[in-house]
Write a protein that holds these residues in place. Structure first.
Motif, PDB file in Angstrom:
ATOM      1  N   PHE A 148       7.295  -6.317 -34.495  1.00  0.00           N
ATOM      2  CA  PHE A 148       7.571  -6.980 -35.769  1.00  0.00           C
ATOM      3  C   PHE A 148       7.261  -8.465 -35.655  1.00  0.00           C
ATOM      4  N   ASP A 172       6.572 -10.217 -38.942  1.00  0.00           N
ATOM      5  CA  ASP A 172       6.817 -10.829 -40.253  1.00  0.00           C
ATOM      6  C   ASP A 172       8.060 -11.695 -40.184  1.00  0.00           C
ATOM      7  N   ALA A 195      10.218 -12.211 -42.342  1.00  0.00           N
ATOM      8  CA  ALA A 195      11.396 -11.552 -42.922  1.00  0.00           C
ATOM      9  C   ALA A 195      12.010 -10.540 -41.955  1.00  0.00           C
ATOM     10  N   ASP A 196      11.247 -10.041 -40.991  1.00  0.00           N
ATOM     11  CA  ASP A 196      11.849  -9.192 -39.964  1.00  0.00           C
ATOM     12  C   ASP A 196      12.484 -10.046 -38.871  1.00  0.00           C
ATOM     13  N   VAL A 204      13.849 -12.916 -39.051  1.00  0.00           N
ATOM     14  CA  VAL A 204      15.131 -13.493 -39.484  1.00  0.00           C
ATOM     15  C   VAL A 204      16.286 -12.526 -39.219  1.00  0.00           C
ATOM     16  N   THR A 205      15.996 -11.224 -39.266  1.00  0.00           N
ATOM     17  CA  THR A 205      17.089 -10.252 -39.079  1.00  0.00           C
ATOM     18  C   THR A 205      17.443 -10.053 -37.605  1.00  0.00           C
ATOM     19  N   TYR A 206      16.736 -10.740 -36.724  1.00  0.00           N
ATOM     20  CA  TYR A 206      17.111 -10.710 -35.301  1.00  0.00           C
ATOM     21  C   TYR A 206      17.462 -12.112 -34.808  1.00  0.00           C
ATOM     22  N   TYR A 223      20.494 -13.595 -35.188  1.00  0.00           N
ATOM     23  CA  TYR A 223      21.935 -13.818 -35.097  1.00  0.00           C
ATOM     24  C   TYR A 223      22.596 -12.689 -34.332  1.00  0.00           C
ATOM     25  N   ARG A 261      10.109  -3.019 -29.979  1.00  0.00           N
ATOM     26  CA  ARG A 261      11.067  -1.919 -29.852  1.00  0.00           C
ATOM     27  C   ARG A 261      10.472  -0.834 -28.960  1.00  0.00           C
ATOM     28  N   ARG A 316      18.293  -6.860 -26.810  1.00  0.00           N
ATOM     29  CA  ARG A 316      19.265  -6.737 -27.894  1.00  0.00           C
ATOM     30  C   ARG A 316      19.577  -5.275 -28.165  1.00  0.00           C
ATOM     31  N   GLY A 360      23.492  -5.939 -31.397  1.00  0.00           N
ATOM     32  CA  GLY A 360      23.678  -7.320 -31.879  1.00  0.00           C
ATOM     33  C   GLY A 360      25.100  -7.584 -32.332  1.00  0.00           C
ATOM     34  N   LEU A 386      14.315  -4.857 -28.479  1.00  0.00           N
ATOM     35  CA  LEU A 386      15.349  -3.962 -29.008  1.00  0.00           C
ATOM     36  C   LEU A 386      15.485  -2.760 -28.088  1.00  0.00           C
ATOM     37  N   ASN A 395      17.398  -0.081 -29.026  1.00  0.00           N
ATOM     38  CA  ASN A 395      17.914   1.095 -29.739  1.00  0.00           C
ATOM     39  C   ASN A 395      16.898   2.228 -29.903  1.00  0.00           C
TER      40      ASN A 395
END
Lengths: 446, 501
Positions: free
Chosen positions: B20, B22, B24-25, B27-29, B31, B46, B70, B73, B90, B92
């Protein structure tokens, strides 16, 4: 003002709610989409972080955020399980409206929502045409589930097994009803909803039969419009407003004691989304859209009055008419399992009543499936946009249904019935899919 | 910006659908569950096969790219917040339970298996995996090992560390390292397993875990004891353990938390009680009966105003429901919740609880305290609004005071949440300079390019750090003035841990 500044300002109204998310990540354990993909952007915490980031101008990609925001079933599992009580659905619905207002609707959605759904008569005519011609393009595939599939390779239908459009929609069979309260002393408005009208008219007929049996007066006006959820979940406030206004013209809360529906999604939309969106979305003010295009300009008091009276049919039967479970099921009773529609369990907290309605029929032996409240994966337009993922979630539901080897799977939402029918039929299972009211209505005919 | 060449190589390793880039992706990792400023990585990968972890580590090492592993998270100390332009890996996609061996009582798992899913699978085989961190419904076992996660059962059953028999992990250059064994006894080589547990992804990337399983207890009994004085409750805790009873769980809730829970769930808790103890004993039925009697008598002797013993499973569930809803109930009071886990020897619990009340008063803050009283691991929970800069400064000072209080009683900064970046600036207060210097030397020896989750635990080392002399001079760290012991960053969102006991 720069575009990003303007968008950030529009998103400002969500800030108070976004702050409530403490990023604990517990939504991962209940999100049907995350379970399939493992992607943080697919789960509520990720989407909330994206909206927060966009609102704080941390990055500039509203289209990317809108796309990820739309990858959501709006099932509300996250909100129902959120330790800090984030009102996830409210935020997502408002954010979709804000982003759609900012970027505009896609041409396909615009055509479907504003060209068709917003005009109920046109919608009816198009569906009638579809009903007449569907036999040339489709063929029955599973008589017990009641599904059809495409005759030829069709980009529109794909590999779906679907419930065909009814030959005669309910509104043609029974255009309107206006009867006085009978033995029960109650009179209800019957809001039919699109899926009952056009695909499952037999359920609507059973609702009328059951209400008649219990001496409940029925008020059912002609020309009911869609509840508006397809428009609202696409962020199309203009269509949502038009549909709501039309429905409000037809239903006067002074005319009835309760407004019942047999569709979990319609009930939760009327009960929760109508009041949420009544004259307070805020987009129109920034966007320069005429206020009358939103749900502004309608009587907020009328919306709250109708919302307060809206009730799921199962809940009405049990709590208002005293329908109870049979003392015990008969010897040869069929195994029936029940799927909890998200809009019943997670939005409206209606859990016990549909089960009681099923058990009111002694020919039914209710056996719980594993994870009965795991979303079926339909999610309305989610299924159209992301069929593969939707079908994978549906497959999980199918496996759980099969685990108890039932003759019938019942559920209180016609939308779930579509998805479950597809999943069962594609797996070649022979399990009938019914609404609890249909099972109860059988006892009255017997 | 990460070079296109690196992205291409990453894609070759894990496949196009598993990389990933982008914004926008990314940003979701950016925090985790700690109340810290987000940092977006440069790319997220991943992997779906364990050997991919080694190839990714090697790629990062060759290119000097920081790598942060991660799981879910849910980290509460910033351990999974990546470096700018770093690589998030990741785990998972590596979520297979490889083996549950009932004869030898162990399980072999990939790092991305969710804790609760393993516990359920193990229970279905009639065995027991005790560690139960609050986030177990989503947390991954790889994350649990990397953080040495605790939980409610720590007092009797220990923490994650006590169940890790062996590991496979990839080091910075991407070599596979095997340590430990499936046997109860194993003294082959350094105890690298022990070193890896709690290393927060700074020494290697875990690819497989061997976990010890035990037989489940045959019986259990839960009870709630109500106290009108905080000191009585605290003394009862010490007395129970002093009397040689080791409850499976021994949880504590102060009045502030009781009122929040009652307002939230209307469970029928006594709102005027100063403290509640929620206790469960388990084991052989005869022992359970005897222990339960003892506990009841001790609570009464120490002034319990009332004791309710759960008569059946439904009542037991209600007892634990009250405890489980503590965090939710507190979280609903204010926008931001800062959850600390400073821990003291259990005999000092009365002193610590008094000290926490004084700290709340001193800094004019709302602090609800609940937690694992049996093992001294309390969770003082500060309720605040991170957008209020003035109040936030008081929160930071209160956290510093909480650490000082715990350390002055012979306790520790963190019982179970880890150091991450949130507490790395405070490390020296507890360990002194020696442990930090030793840790940094260790780190620089096995990860010379400092690519593995840099800055976590031991802070941000300057290249000039003189490892030979071993002198720790102030100014050697970007984290700054270790003597004054302030946290690494003065940013409004720094310093504290977030939610999720």
């Amino acid at each position: 003002m720069s575009d990003m500044k303007r968008l950030a300002l529009m998103l400002k109204e969500l800030e108070e709610q976004l702050t409530v998310c403490m990023k604990c990540g517990m939504c991962q354990s209940v999100c049907p989409l995350f379970e399939e993909t493992g992607r943080e952007a697919d789960v509520a915490r990720g989407k909330l972080a994206l909206l927060d980031g966009l609102g704080r101008e941390m990055f500039d990609d509203p289209a990317g955020v809108a796309e990820r925001l739309n990858r959501c079933l709006l099932c509300g599992s996250c909100a129902a399980n959120c330790p800090s009580g984030v009102r996830v659905l409210d935020i997502f619905i408002k954010a979709r409206a804000i982003l759609a207002g900012y970027m505009g609707l896609s041409p396909i959605k615009r055509a479907a929502l504003r060209g068709m759904l917003a005009h109920p008569e046109r919608f009816d005519r198009l569906v009638a045409w579809g009903s007449r011609f569907q036999k040339y393009f489709t063929r029955p595939v599973n008589d017990l589930v009641g599904t059809s599939c495409a005759r030829f390779v069709s980009p529109l239908i794909g590999g779906r097994h679907f419930r065909p459009i009814a030959e005669t929609p309910f509104h043609e069979r029974t255009p309107a009803l206006d009867t006085a309260a009978g033995a029960s002393g109650l009179r209800v408005a019957f809001y039919v909803g699109c899926l009952l009208d056009k695909i499952f008219p037999e359920i609507a007929e059973d609702v009328v039969a059951v209400l008649n049996h219990h001496g409940v007066g029925i008020y059912m006006p002609e020309g009911q419009a869609c509840c508006g959820i397809p428009a609202l979940s696409s962020g199309d406030l203009k269509t949502f407003g038009a549909l709501t206004r039309r429905n409000l013209e037809r239903f006067d809360p002074g005319d009835f004691d309760y407004l019942v529906t047999a569709c979990a999604t319609c009930t939760s939309t009327i009960k929760e989304m109508w009041p949420l969106m009544a004259g307070r979305c805020g987009v129109d003010k920034v966007d320069g859209v005429d206020k009358a295009d939103g749900v502004d300009g309608v009587d907020g008091g009328k919306i709250s009055a109708i919302a307060a009276k809206a009730m799921d049919i199962n809940q009405f039967l049990v709590s208002k008419l005293g329908v109870g479970a049979a003392p015990e099921s008969s010897a040869g009773a069929a195994v029936v399992t029940y799927h909890d529609p998200c809009h019943l369990k997670k939005s409206l907290k209606v859990v016990a009543e549909p089960r009681i309605v099923i058990r009111a029929n002694p020919e039914c032996r209710l056996v719980e499936m594993p994870q009965s409240d795991w979303c079926c994966g339909l999610g309305g337009s989610f299924n159209l946009q992301y069929y593969q993922t939707s079908a994978a979630i549906g497959r999980r539901k199918r496996d759980n249904i099969r685990a108890v080897d039932p003759a019938v799977v019942a559920t209180g939402c016609p939308a779930c019935m579509l998805q479950i029918s597809d999943a069962l039929s594609r797996a070649g299972d022979r399990v009938a899919v019914r609404h609890p009211v249909q099972l109860y209505a059988r006892t009255l005919r017997a | 910006m990460i070079e296109k060449k690196v992205i291409r190589e990453l894609t070759a390793i894990v496949g196009a659908g598993n990389v990933f880039t982008d914004k926008a992706d990314l940003v979701t990792y950016s925090y985790d569950a700690a109340v810290l400023a987000p940092v977006a990585p440069g790319v997220v990968a991943r992997p779906v096969a364990p050997e991919m972890l080694g190839r990714i580590a090697a790629l990062c090492n060759e290119n000097g790219l920081p790598l942060t592993a991660r799981g879910a998270g849910t980290n509460l100390s910033g351990g999974t917040i990546p470096e700018p332009d770093g690589v998030v890996v990741l785990t998972n996609g590596l979520n297979k339970i490889l083996e549950i061996n009932a004869a030898d009582m162990y399980a072999r798992v990939q790092p991305g298996v969710v804790t609760a899913k393993l516990a359920a699978a193990v229970a279905a085989r009639g065995l027991f995996y005790p560690p139960d961190p609050g986030s177990q419904a989503v947390s991954t076992l790889g994350g649990n090992v990397a953080e040495n996660a605790g939980g409610l059962r720590g007092l009797k059953y220990g923490v994650t560390r006590d169940y890790v028999m062996g590991l496979e992990f990839y080091d910075a250059p991407g070599n596979l390292v095997k340590t430990g064994s499936r046997t109860v006894k194993c003294v082959t080589g350094y105890n690298l397993t022990g070193l890896m547990v709690g290393s927060e992804g700074t020494l290697g990337v875990i690819s497989e875990i061997i976990l010890k399983l035990i037989p489940p207890p045959a019986d259990r009994r839960a009870m709630i004891a109500v106290f009108n004085r905080m000191d009585d409750a605290s003394r009862a805790v010490s007395a129970i353990i002093a009397d040689r009873v080791v409850p499976a769980t021994l949880e504590f809730m102060d009045n502030f938390t009781i009122r929040a829970v009652e307002a939230y769930s209307h469970a029928g808790l006594p709102e005027d009680a100063a403290a509640l103890l929620l206790i469960e004993v388990d084991g052989h039925p005869a022992q359970v009966a005897e222990d339960a009697e003892k506990v009841e008598a001790i609570c009464r002797k120490h002034g319990a105003a009332g004791i309710r013993v759960a008569a059946d499973d439904a009542e037991r569930d209600r007892v634990w429901e009250a405890r489980r809803s503590a965090l939710s109930a507190l979280a609903k009071l204010r926008p931001t919740l800062v959850l600390e886990d400073a821990t003291v020897p259990r005999s000092r619990i009365p002193d610590m609880v008094r000290e926490l009340e004084a700290i709340a008063k001193k800094h004019d803050l709302s602090i609800g305290t609940f937690g694992h009283a049996g093992d001294g691991n309390l969770h003082p929970t500060i309720l605040t609004d991170k957008r209020d800069a003035k109040e936030w400064r008081r929160v930071e000072r209160a956290i510093s005071d909480i650490f000082d209080a715990a350390l002055s009683m012979g306790g520790t900064l963190s019982g179970e949440h880890g150091i991450g970046t949130a507490k790395s600036g405070f490390m020296e207060r507890e360990t002194g300079p020696g442990a930090l210097v030793f840790s940094r030397r260790l780190k620089s020896a096995v990860d010379p390019k400092n690519i593995l989750n840099p800055s976590k635990i031991i802070g941000r080392a300057e290249a000039s750090l003189d490892f030979k002399s071993g002198d720790l001079k102030s100014g050697d760290f970007k984290s700054g003035d270790l003597k004054s012991g302030e946290p690494e960053s003065g940013k409004p969102e720094s310093g504290a841990a977030g939610a999720g006991v």
